[in-house]
Design a protein around this motif. Structure first.
Motif, PDB file in Angstrom:
ATOM      1  N   LYS A 275      38.518  41.744  36.010  1.00 25.81           N
ATOM      2  CA  LYS A 275      39.157  40.635  35.138  1.00 25.81           C
ATOM      3  C   LYS A 275      38.075  39.483  35.678  1.00 25.81           C
ATOM      4  CE  LYS A 275      43.533  39.879  35.984  1.00 25.81           C
ATOM      5  NZ  LYS A 275      44.729  39.548  36.464  1.00 25.81           N
TER       6      LYS A 275
ATOM      7  N   TRP B 204      38.760  40.507  30.582  1.00 20.26           N
ATOM      8  CA  TRP B 204      38.163  41.491  31.427  1.00 20.26           C
ATOM      9  C   TRP B 204      36.802  41.978  30.702  1.00 20.26           C
ATOM     10  CZ3 TRP B 204      41.107  44.268  35.276  1.00 20.26           C
ATOM     11  CH2 TRP B 204      42.339  43.948  35.307  1.00 20.26           C
TER      12      TRP B 204
ATOM     13  N   ASP C 196      44.364  37.300  29.955  1.00 18.61           N
ATOM     14  CA  ASP C 196      43.247  37.625  30.718  1.00 18.61           C
ATOM     15  C   ASP C 196      41.972  38.428  29.997  1.00 18.61           C
ATOM     16  OD1 ASP C 196      44.976  37.399  32.848  1.00 18.61           O
ATOM     17  OD2 ASP C 196      45.723  39.261  33.055  1.00 18.61           O
TER      18      ASP C 196
ATOM     19  N   ALA D  31      36.487  48.432  35.107  1.00 15.00           N
ATOM     20  CA  ALA D  31      36.943  47.138  34.357  1.00 15.00           C
ATOM     21  C   ALA D  31      37.250  46.190  35.704  1.00 15.00           C
ATOM     22  CB  ALA D  31      38.528  47.320  33.697  1.00 15.00           C
TER      23      ALA D  31
END
Length: 174
Positions: free
Chosen positions: A92, A59, A57, A90
């Motif tokens: 993604k 971010w 992922d 934050a």
């Protein structure tokens, strides 16, 4: 009883003075991309043909210490070591899986944090972290509509944190 060493009080006073003397445009901020890899391995009892699974992922993270004049005035007048006008956002950006093509991201259900997650939603597609004043149960952010009166310093601090450094950081994130 306050069990903090006296040197901590002096350090806190020095920090407050430096914070209030620093021009808003010179306050520290950071914007960076963070890759988080989650890897799982098959259990030994599973078939040998099982392969490991890996997600990555990506971010986008924005952090900021600062705020408008209302925040600066509150910092100037506070005796609480908790009132540090620091926030972070934050969100993604991408998510990939080693065995699949790039994943289509479901909408992120943003969550507020006060260094640890709170059991609430933000209604935003990002996670928001800040040094908020929390209710005694530590399950909610103290807000004006929950306060007995609108001059409650905890509620006013949170309102100012949301209106100034958090809003500014979210705008930077976008």
């Amino acid at each position: 009883e306050d069990i903090r060493p006296k040197s901590t009080d002096k350090q806190l006073e020095r920090w407050r003075h430096n914070f209030c003397a620093t021009p808003p445009e010179s306050m520290p901020r950071a914007i960076f991309v963070l890759d988080i890899m989650i890897q799982s391995f098959p259990h030994a009892s599973l078939s040998p043909s099982s392969s490991c699974s890996c997600y990555v992922d990506e971010w986008l993270v924005c952090t900021f210490i600062g705020g408008d004049e209302r925040i600066r005035d509150m910092v100037r007048r506070t005796t609480s070591a908790k009132r540090l006008p620091w926030v972070g956002i934050a969100g993604k950006i991408t998510s990939t899986h080693t065995n699949l093509p790039t994943a289509v991201l479901p909408p992120l259900l943003g969550q507020p944090y006060c260094f640890l997650p709170l059991p609430l939603g933000t209604g935003l597609p990002v996670h928001c972290n800040g040094s908020f004043e929390l209710t005694d149960s530590r399950r909610d952010i103290w807000m004006v509509h929950r306060a007995a009166h609108t001059t409650d310093p905890r509620a006013l601090w949170n309102e100012a944190m949301i209106d100034s450094p958090l809003a500014e950081t979210y705008a930077t994130f976008l």
